[in-house]
Design a protein around this motif. Structure first.
Motif, PDB file in Angstrom:
ATOM      1  N   LEU A 200       3.879   3.550   8.354  1.00  0.00           N
ATOM      2  CA  LEU A 200       4.580   3.219   7.119  1.00  0.00           C
ATOM      3  C   LEU A 200       3.998   3.988   5.934  1.00  0.00           C
ATOM      4  N   LEU A 201       2.666   4.091   5.873  1.00  0.00           N
ATOM      5  CA  LEU A 201       2.020   4.817   4.777  1.00  0.00           C
ATOM      6  C   LEU A 201       2.407   6.292   4.793  1.00  0.00           C
ATOM      7  N   VAL A 202       2.350   6.914   5.968  1.00  0.00           N
ATOM      8  CA  VAL A 202       2.619   8.351   6.072  1.00  0.00           C
ATOM      9  C   VAL A 202       4.096   8.643   5.822  1.00  0.00           C
ATOM     10  N   SER A 203       4.992   7.856   6.410  1.00  0.00           N
ATOM     11  CA  SER A 203       6.421   8.073   6.193  1.00  0.00           C
ATOM     12  C   SER A 203       6.778   7.910   4.720  1.00  0.00           C
ATOM     13  N   SER A 204       6.181   6.912   4.069  1.00  0.00           N
ATOM     14  CA  SER A 204       6.444   6.688   2.650  1.00  0.00           C
ATOM     15  C   SER A 204       5.870   7.813   1.799  1.00  0.00           C
TER      16      SER A 204
ATOM     17  N   GLY B  78       0.814  -1.211   0.000  1.00  0.00           N
ATOM     18  CA  GLY B  78       0.000   0.000   0.000  1.00  0.00           C
ATOM     19  C   GLY B  78       0.846   1.259   0.000  1.00  0.00           C
ATOM     20  N   ALA B  79       1.977   1.214   0.730  1.00  0.00           N
ATOM     21  CA  ALA B  79       2.882   2.365   0.766  1.00  0.00           C
ATOM     22  C   ALA B  79       3.483   2.620  -0.613  1.00  0.00           C
ATOM     23  N   LEU B  80       3.817   1.557  -1.328  1.00  0.00           N
ATOM     24  CA  LEU B  80       4.359   1.703  -2.682  1.00  0.00           C
ATOM     25  C   LEU B  80       3.314   2.282  -3.629  1.00  0.00           C
ATOM     26  N   VAL B  81       2.075   1.814  -3.481  1.00  0.00           N
ATOM     27  CA  VAL B  81       0.995   2.323  -4.336  1.00  0.00           C
ATOM     28  C   VAL B  81       0.732   3.800  -4.036  1.00  0.00           C
ATOM     29  N   LEU B  82       0.656   4.146  -2.744  1.00  0.00           N
ATOM     30  CA  LEU B  82       0.446   5.542  -2.356  1.00  0.00           C
ATOM     31  C   LEU B  82       1.593   6.422  -2.839  1.00  0.00           C
ATOM     32  N   GLY B  83       2.808   5.934  -2.670  1.00  0.00           N
ATOM     33  CA  GLY B  83       3.964   6.688  -3.140  1.00  0.00           C
ATOM     34  C   GLY B  83       3.917   6.903  -4.644  1.00  0.00           C
ATOM     35  N   GLY B  84       3.522   5.862  -5.382  1.00  0.00           N
ATOM     36  CA  GLY B  84       3.409   5.991  -6.829  1.00  0.00           C
ATOM     37  C   GLY B  84       2.357   7.006  -7.234  1.00  0.00           C
ATOM     38  N   ALA B  85       1.243   7.012  -6.505  1.00  0.00           N
ATOM     39  CA  ALA B  85       0.176   7.978  -6.812  1.00  0.00           C
ATOM     40  C   ALA B  85       0.649   9.414  -6.586  1.00  0.00           C
ATOM     41  N   ILE B  86       1.384   9.637  -5.497  1.00  0.00           N
ATOM     42  CA  ILE B  86       1.898  10.979  -5.210  1.00  0.00           C
ATOM     43  C   ILE B  86       2.897  11.408  -6.282  1.00  0.00           C
ATOM     44  N   LEU B  87       3.703  10.465  -6.759  1.00  0.00           N
ATOM     45  CA  LEU B  87       4.670  10.786  -7.809  1.00  0.00           C
ATOM     46  C   LEU B  87       3.983  11.223  -9.101  1.00  0.00           C
ATOM     47  N   LEU B  88       2.789  10.720  -9.331  1.00  0.00           N
ATOM     48  CA  LEU B  88       2.083  11.042 -10.570  1.00  0.00           C
ATOM     49  C   LEU B  88       1.341  12.376 -10.508  1.00  0.00           C
ATOM     50  N   LEU B  89       1.082  12.878  -9.313  1.00  0.00           N
ATOM     51  CA  LEU B  89       0.292  14.107  -9.170  1.00  0.00           C
ATOM     52  C   LEU B  89       1.202  15.323  -9.062  1.00  0.00           C
ATOM     53  N   PRO B  90       0.898  16.391  -9.797  1.00  0.00           N
ATOM     54  CA  PRO B  90       1.723  17.602  -9.710  1.00  0.00           C
ATOM     55  C   PRO B  90       1.596  18.261  -8.343  1.00  0.00           C
ATOM     56  N   LEU B  91       2.679  18.859  -7.882  1.00  0.00           N
ATOM     57  CA  LEU B  91       2.664  19.545  -6.594  1.00  0.00           C
ATOM     58  C   LEU B  91       1.673  20.698  -6.574  1.00  0.00           C
ATOM     59  N   ARG B  92       1.435  21.285  -7.740  1.00  0.00           N
ATOM     60  CA  ARG B  92       0.492  22.411  -7.819  1.00  0.00           C
ATOM     61  C   ARG B  92      -0.892  21.994  -7.330  1.00  0.00           C
ATOM     62  N   LEU B  93      -1.270  20.752  -7.572  1.00  0.00           N
ATOM     63  CA  LEU B  93      -2.573  20.258  -7.119  1.00  0.00           C
ATOM     64  C   LEU B  93      -2.653  20.272  -5.596  1.00  0.00           C
ATOM     65  N   TRP B  94      -1.593  19.817  -4.944  1.00  0.00           N
ATOM     66  CA  TRP B  94      -1.571  19.812  -3.483  1.00  0.00           C
ATOM     67  C   TRP B  94      -1.528  21.232  -2.928  1.00  0.00           C
ATOM     68  N   GLU B  95      -0.821  22.102  -3.624  1.00  0.00           N
ATOM     69  CA  GLU B  95      -0.746  23.494  -3.182  1.00  0.00           C
ATOM     70  C   GLU B  95      -2.124  24.153  -3.213  1.00  0.00           C
TER      71      GLU B  95
END
Length: 394
Positions: free
Chosen positions: A362-366, A67-84
């Motif tokens: 583990l999810l949050v740290s990843s 799950g941590a790998l999947v979550l990390g992969g999803a974050i890598l795909l999303l632009p930082l501007r979206l989170w901002e």
């Protein structure tokens, strides 16, 4: 003729997706994955005598690792501007999650604390996700209003209010370790953003005073704060965990007893697979193994700090502050966990990032590492694209 034309054209130019994938910080990625693997191995070893058996803990931790790998992969795909753009919404969701633990029927009480929301086979720990919430909010606020920090308290009112709101909700659960980490990281990010030293100092004194007052209210908190100074004097009471952890360090020596051959995890050391897993590492892998794990965690922390500095130099404030927050969370939590295990700090319920058993941690740290990797990608990929475009024109 065709062969000559092909040679003249040169090697194929990578596409945009390939350029972005090549922009990933592979050394940080490798260190992160190595820590996840270390966690799987050590949780399996530390949980050998727990009810449910090794398979139960290995399976659950393995699922969260995926799950941590999947979550990390999803974050890598999303632009930082979206989170901002969504930083206020993320904060509201974090506050809402922390409020849900007080709803009857939703929260699960464990050892007198209501830190978990029961979702069938899954337990959600809002305090962990509050770390992500405050990191994203502070990065968004400072990217928008960072210049106001020079105005003194006026620019600090909003971030301090929301930090206090989250910290207060987590304090009521109670989860004092997470409160300390969130407040420390928020203060660190604000300081790095340019908060005046005098203002920062007064705020730190106020927070420390509140924490001290909270400790004085309950006698057992004072006992915890004082027992770590001489755990052997209360080795069968408040100093039991620490004294057993110190025995593990003594047994481990330089090279350890061997993976799987530790004794303290055999129901002598409470929370051996969780808060005190570093003691198990020290017993089984010795000083050498413990230092290697710390070296990996230190490398991850310093690497993310470097990424944050690069983002600041390139005037990408949101990217810089989210990376600074990630580095501070991982670094400070490592320091606190190891400090507790070695008797340098009072006992607090904080996991060792990536290594301790605990899916939420583990999810949050990843996710924090994934944000840093995304920052690196957004800094590096445009440069690679320009070089690639120039080579095509040439």
């Amino acid at each position: 003729m065709a062969v000559g034309a092909a040679n003249a054209a040169g090697p194929p130019v990578p596409g945009r997706a390939a350029i972005w994938m090549l922009s990933i910080d592979t050394t940080l990625l490798a260190a992160w994955l190595a820590l996840v693997v270390v966690g799987l191995v050590m949780v399996t070893s530390a949980a050998s005598m727990l009810s449910g058996g090794v398979d139960h803990y290995l399976l659950r931790h393995g699922i969260y690792a995926v799950g941590a790998l999947v979550l990390g992969g999803a974050i890598l795909l999303l632009p930082l501007r979206l989170w901002e753009l969504a930083h206020r919404l993320v904060l509201v969701l974090a506050v809402a999650l922390c409020c849900l633990v007080f709803v009857p029927g939703l929260a699960e009480e464990i050892n007198g604390s209501r830190r978990w929301i029961s979702l069938g086979p899954i337990g959600l720990q809002p305090g962990e996700f509050a770390k992500l919430g405050i990191a994203i909010y502070l990065a968004g606020y400072l990217a928008r209003e960072g210049g106001r920090l020079n105005e003194g308290w006026l620019g600090l009112v909003k971030p301090l209010f929301w930090t206090a709101m989250l910290a207060g909700l987590i304090f009521l659960q109670p989860d004092y370790g997470t409160v300390v980490i969130i407040v420390a990281v928020a203060g660190g990010v604000l300081f790095l953003a340019g908060a005046r030293l005098s203002t920062f100092f007064l705020g730190a004194v106020a927070v420390l005073s509140l924490i001290a007052a909270a400790a004085l209210v309950e006698p057992y908190r004072i006992a915890r704060l004082t027992s770590f100074t001489d755990p052997w004097a209360v080795a069968t009471d408040d100093g039991y965990q620490l004294s057993q952890a110190l025995i593990a360090f003594g047994r481990g020596g330089l090279t350890g007893q061997g993976l799987g051959d530790g004794v303290q995890k055999l129901l002598y050391l409470p929370e051996a697979h969780n808060d005190f897993i570093f003691a198990v590492i020290a017993e089984e892998l010795g000083l050498v193994g413990g230092l290697l794990v710390l070296a990996l965690l230190g490398f991850v922390t310093l690497r993310i700090f470097r990424i944050a500095r690069d983002a600041a130099v390139r005037e990408r404030p949101f990217a810089a502050y989210i990376a600074y927050a990630a580095a501070l969370f991982i670094g400070l939590q490592t320091v606190v966990n190891v400090g507790v295990n070695t008797g340098m700090l009072p006992t607090k319920g904080l996991t060792l990032p990536f290594v301790s058993y605990g899916g939420n941690s583990l999810l949050v740290s990843s996710a924090l590492v994934a944000f840093a990797l995304r920052v690196r990608m957004e800094l590096e990929a445009p440069h690679r694209e320009r070089v690639s475009a120039a080579s095509v024109r040439a």
